[in-house]
Design a protein around this motif. Structure first.
Motif, PDB file in Angstrom:
ATOM      1  N   MET A   1     -15.774  14.023 -17.145  1.00  0.00           N
ATOM      2  CA  MET A   1     -16.281  12.761 -16.638  1.00  0.00           C
ATOM      3  C   MET A   1     -15.318  12.220 -15.594  1.00  0.00           C
ATOM      4  SD  MET A   1     -17.488   9.405 -18.795  1.00  0.00           S
ATOM      5  CE  MET A   1     -15.857   9.070 -19.441  1.00  0.00           C
ATOM      6  N   SER A   2     -15.824  11.771 -14.451  1.00  0.00           N
ATOM      7  CA  SER A   2     -14.983  11.309 -13.368  1.00  0.00           C
ATOM      8  C   SER A   2     -14.349   9.963 -13.725  1.00  0.00           C
ATOM      9  CB  SER A   2     -15.794  11.178 -12.081  1.00  0.00           C
ATOM     10  OG  SER A   2     -16.856  10.270 -12.264  1.00  0.00           O
ATOM     11  N   LEU A   3     -13.187   9.715 -13.142  1.00  0.00           N
ATOM     12  CA  LEU A   3     -12.468   8.471 -13.384  1.00  0.00           C
ATOM     13  C   LEU A   3     -13.097   7.335 -12.589  1.00  0.00           C
ATOM     14  CD1 LEU A   3      -8.791   9.796 -13.106  1.00  0.00           C
ATOM     15  CD2 LEU A   3     -10.035   9.238 -15.209  1.00  0.00           C
ATOM     16  N   PRO A   4     -13.057   6.109 -13.095  1.00  0.00           N
ATOM     17  CA  PRO A   4     -13.509   4.964 -12.302  1.00  0.00           C
ATOM     18  C   PRO A   4     -12.695   4.861 -11.016  1.00  0.00           C
ATOM     19  CG  PRO A   4     -13.189   4.344 -14.605  1.00  0.00           C
ATOM     20  CD  PRO A   4     -12.620   5.721 -14.447  1.00  0.00           C
ATOM     21  N   HIS A   5     -13.363   4.463  -9.935  1.00  0.00           N
ATOM     22  CA  HIS A   5     -12.743   4.420  -8.613  1.00  0.00           C
ATOM     23  C   HIS A   5     -12.318   2.988  -8.296  1.00  0.00           C
ATOM     24  CE1 HIS A   5     -12.796   6.713  -4.559  1.00  0.00           C
ATOM     25  NE2 HIS A   5     -11.843   5.789  -4.539  1.00  0.00           N
ATOM     26  N   LEU A   6     -11.054   2.800  -7.930  1.00  0.00           N
ATOM     27  CA  LEU A   6     -10.546   1.488  -7.550  1.00  0.00           C
ATOM     28  C   LEU A   6     -10.232   1.480  -6.056  1.00  0.00           C
ATOM     29  CD1 LEU A   6      -7.968   0.728 -10.403  1.00  0.00           C
ATOM     30  CD2 LEU A   6     -10.421   0.237 -10.357  1.00  0.00           C
ATOM     31  N   LEU A   7     -10.478   0.345  -5.418  1.00  0.00           N
ATOM     32  CA  LEU A   7     -10.076   0.133  -4.034  1.00  0.00           C
ATOM     33  C   LEU A   7      -8.909  -0.856  -4.028  1.00  0.00           C
ATOM     34  CD1 LEU A   7     -10.429   0.494  -0.995  1.00  0.00           C
ATOM     35  CD2 LEU A   7     -12.159  -1.321  -1.041  1.00  0.00           C
ATOM     36  N   LEU A   8      -7.749  -0.404  -3.529  1.00  0.00           N
ATOM     37  CA  LEU A   8      -6.545  -1.222  -3.459  1.00  0.00           C
ATOM     38  C   LEU A   8      -6.407  -1.739  -2.033  1.00  0.00           C
ATOM     39  CD1 LEU A   8      -4.150   1.269  -5.315  1.00  0.00           C
ATOM     40  CD2 LEU A   8      -5.783  -0.359  -6.313  1.00  0.00           C
ATOM     41  N   VAL A   9      -6.356  -3.044  -1.876  1.00  0.00           N
ATOM     42  CA  VAL A   9      -6.346  -3.650  -0.546  1.00  0.00           C
ATOM     43  C   VAL A   9      -5.109  -4.517  -0.393  1.00  0.00           C
ATOM     44  CG1 VAL A   9      -7.669  -4.983   1.139  1.00  0.00           C
ATOM     45  CG2 VAL A   9      -8.876  -3.729  -0.676  1.00  0.00           C
ATOM     46  N   ASP A  10      -4.205  -4.101   0.514  1.00  0.00           N
ATOM     47  CA  ASP A  10      -2.988  -4.874   0.758  1.00  0.00           C
ATOM     48  C   ASP A  10      -2.389  -4.380   2.077  1.00  0.00           C
ATOM     49  OD1 ASP A  10      -0.196  -5.996   0.478  1.00  0.00           O
ATOM     50  OD2 ASP A  10      -1.019  -6.543  -1.487  1.00  0.00           O
ATOM     51  N   ASP A  11      -1.793  -5.305   2.861  1.00  0.00           N
ATOM     52  CA  ASP A  11      -1.180  -4.885   4.128  1.00  0.00           C
ATOM     53  C   ASP A  11       0.238  -4.366   3.932  1.00  0.00           C
ATOM     54  OD1 ASP A  11      -0.202  -7.394   3.477  1.00  0.00           O
ATOM     55  OD2 ASP A  11       0.046  -8.002   5.570  1.00  0.00           O
ATOM     56  N   SER A  12       0.728  -4.411   2.697  1.00  0.00           N
ATOM     57  CA  SER A  12       2.068  -3.913   2.392  1.00  0.00           C
ATOM     58  C   SER A  12       1.984  -2.507   1.816  1.00  0.00           C
ATOM     59  CB  SER A  12       2.774  -4.840   1.400  1.00  0.00           C
ATOM     60  OG  SER A  12       3.944  -4.230   0.894  1.00  0.00           O
ATOM     61  N   LEU A  23      -1.294   3.078 -11.468  1.00  0.00           N
ATOM     62  CA  LEU A  23      -2.696   3.304 -11.837  1.00  0.00           C
ATOM     63  C   LEU A  23      -3.139   4.765 -11.732  1.00  0.00           C
ATOM     64  CD1 LEU A  23      -4.176   0.204  -9.970  1.00  0.00           C
ATOM     65  CD2 LEU A  23      -3.908   0.449 -12.435  1.00  0.00           C
ATOM     66  N   SER A  24      -2.370   5.605 -11.038  1.00  0.00           N
ATOM     67  CA  SER A  24      -2.779   7.000 -10.876  1.00  0.00           C
ATOM     68  C   SER A  24      -2.801   7.696 -12.229  1.00  0.00           C
ATOM     69  CB  SER A  24      -1.824   7.728  -9.925  1.00  0.00           C
ATOM     70  OG  SER A  24      -0.520   7.746 -10.452  1.00  0.00           O
ATOM     71  N   GLY A  25      -3.725   8.597 -12.386  1.00  0.00           N
ATOM     72  CA  GLY A  25      -3.929   9.262 -13.675  1.00  0.00           C
ATOM     73  C   GLY A  25      -4.923   8.548 -14.553  1.00  0.00           C
ATOM     74  N   HIS A  26      -5.072   7.245 -14.325  1.00  0.00           N
ATOM     75  CA  HIS A  26      -6.057   6.449 -15.070  1.00  0.00           C
ATOM     76  C   HIS A  26      -7.328   6.215 -14.243  1.00  0.00           C
ATOM     77  CE1 HIS A  26      -3.059   5.388 -18.155  1.00  0.00           C
ATOM     78  NE2 HIS A  26      -2.210   5.264 -17.148  1.00  0.00           N
ATOM     79  N   TYR A  27      -7.152   6.169 -12.921  1.00  0.00           N
ATOM     80  CA  TYR A  27      -8.268   5.855 -12.027  1.00  0.00           C
ATOM     81  C   TYR A  27      -8.183   6.697 -10.764  1.00  0.00           C
ATOM     82  CZ  TYR A  27      -8.395   1.734 -15.030  1.00  0.00           C
ATOM     83  OH  TYR A  27      -8.450   0.908 -16.117  1.00  0.00           O
ATOM     84  N   ALA A  28      -9.340   6.908 -10.126  1.00  0.00           N
ATOM     85  CA  ALA A  28      -9.364   7.427  -8.763  1.00  0.00           C
ATOM     86  C   ALA A  28      -9.064   6.259  -7.836  1.00  0.00           C
ATOM     87  CB  ALA A  28     -10.727   8.030  -8.442  1.00  0.00           C
ATOM     88  N   LEU A  29      -8.271   6.503  -6.790  1.00  0.00           N
ATOM     89  CA  LEU A  29      -7.760   5.400  -5.981  1.00  0.00           C
ATOM     90  C   LEU A  29      -8.035   5.618  -4.498  1.00  0.00           C
ATOM     91  CD1 LEU A  29      -4.264   5.077  -7.717  1.00  0.00           C
ATOM     92  CD2 LEU A  29      -6.293   3.687  -8.166  1.00  0.00           C
ATOM     93  N   SER A  30      -8.459   4.537  -3.836  1.00  0.00           N
ATOM     94  CA  SER A  30      -8.527   4.489  -2.378  1.00  0.00           C
ATOM     95  C   SER A  30      -7.808   3.234  -1.936  1.00  0.00           C
ATOM     96  CB  SER A  30      -9.979   4.461  -1.889  1.00  0.00           C
ATOM     97  OG  SER A  30     -10.640   5.670  -2.186  1.00  0.00           O
ATOM     98  N   THR A  31      -7.337   3.223  -0.683  1.00  0.00           N
ATOM     99  CA  THR A  31      -6.584   2.076  -0.195  1.00  0.00           C
ATOM    100  C   THR A  31      -7.137   1.594   1.137  1.00  0.00           C
ATOM    101  OG1 THR A  31      -4.961   3.452   0.966  1.00  0.00           O
ATOM    102  CG2 THR A  31      -4.491   2.882  -1.342  1.00  0.00           C
ATOM    103  N   ALA A  32      -6.837   0.329   1.430  1.00  0.00           N
ATOM    104  CA  ALA A  32      -7.144  -0.272   2.730  1.00  0.00           C
ATOM    105  C   ALA A  32      -6.036  -1.266   3.031  1.00  0.00           C
ATOM    106  CB  ALA A  32      -8.498  -0.968   2.703  1.00  0.00           C
TER     107      ALA A  32
END
Length: 284
Positions: A1-12, A23-32
């Motif tokens: 089963m695929s991990l829930p996908h989170l979008l992390l948004v921060d200019d830092s 959060l890695s290993g617990h969720y799939a992650l993308s950033t902006a």
């Protein structure tokens, strides 16, 4: 089963690196790193949640949140505000954000907060679902709200009722109590597709009075998400086939639009009470 996908948004980049490490290993992650980039990625990845900074170039997080809340499709995505600006964060909570995590971020707070927000979102989604038991008679399929169903039985021996319309002429005993049998095919004016011995009895209850619907087949129960449960007027009137008064919703299924009915509305409460009294007198 695929991990829930989170979008992390921060200019830092440092904050993003910290969040990814926690959060890695617990969720799939993308950033902006900008608000505009975040809004462009939301329809691409359909995140389960968004961790959103407020002070960013091009578009602040407050405005990103406002755009998400204005879109019916994206409004359901839970947003966690991650900022050191408490007053702005509290305003975001009033405007639709689900949680606030103050900076500097602490790892022991981040993961539990994300888990809680996602579980609350899942619970809210389930709250709008409708559990349905689909049954068929002849070529007609209808759904019954599962909350009204008490038992599903193979056809059993029955005996005549002392009174009742043509579709309510038989009864049987269940755990020592008499139960009237409503022939759903006769009630809807169609022919059964199965011989009597192959039919099923679906026992439903109204105001303490049980009645068994005689049907040809019963599918496994299904939990329908709210976007697959339509208003009754979604079903053309010509397809109601005698279900108008009992129709409570329409289910969108791979088999097409299927009426969901209140089975208790197939016979009037007065008639069911009279039948209950009659069968108890006969049983005595």
């Amino acid at each position: 089963m695929s991990l829930p996908h989170l979008l992390l948004v921060d200019d830092s980049e440092a904050v993003l690196a910290f969040e990814k490490a926690a959060l890695s290993g617990h969720y799939a992650l993308s950033t902006a790193t900008t608000g505009r980039e975040a809004l462009a990625k939301v329809p691409q990845i359909a995140p389960a949640a968004i961790l959103l900074d407020l002070s960013m170039p091009e578009m602040d997080g407050d405005e990103v949140l406002a755009h998400l809340q204005d879109d019916p499709e994206f409004r359901r995505i839970p947003v966690i505000i991650v900022t050191s600006e408490r007053v702005r964060a509290e305003a975001c909570l009033r405007n639709g954000a689900k949680a606030f995590l103050p900076k500097p971020i602490r790892a022991q707070e981040l993961l539990p907060l994300v888990e809680r927000v996602l579980e609350e979102a899942r619970a809210a989604a389930r709250a709008g679902n409708v559990a349905v038991l689909f049954v068929s008679v002849g070529r007609i399929e209808v759904g019954l709200p599962l909350e009204s169903v008490r038992n599903v039985l193979h056809q059993t021996a029955t005996r005549p009722l002392p009174l009742g319309p043509s579709y309510l002429t038989r009864m049987f005993e269940l755990h020592g109590e008499p139960v009237a049998v409503l022939d759903l095919a006769r009630r809807l004016g169609v022919e059964h597709a199965q011989p009597l011995i192959e039919r099923k009895l679906v026992v439903v209850e109204r105001d303490g009075v049980r009645v068994a619907l005689c049907v040809d087949d019963v599918r496994d129960p299904e939990e329908l998400p709210r976007d697959r449960v339509l208003a009754p007027d979604a079903l053309p009137g010509s397809r109601h086939r005698g279900l108008t008064n009992a129709l409570v919703a329409v289910a969108r299924t791979p088999r097409g639009l299927i009426p969901v009915i209140d089975p208790r509305a197939l016979a009037s409460p007065k008639l069911l009470r009279e039948l209950a009294r009659a069968v108890r007198v006969e049983a005595a």
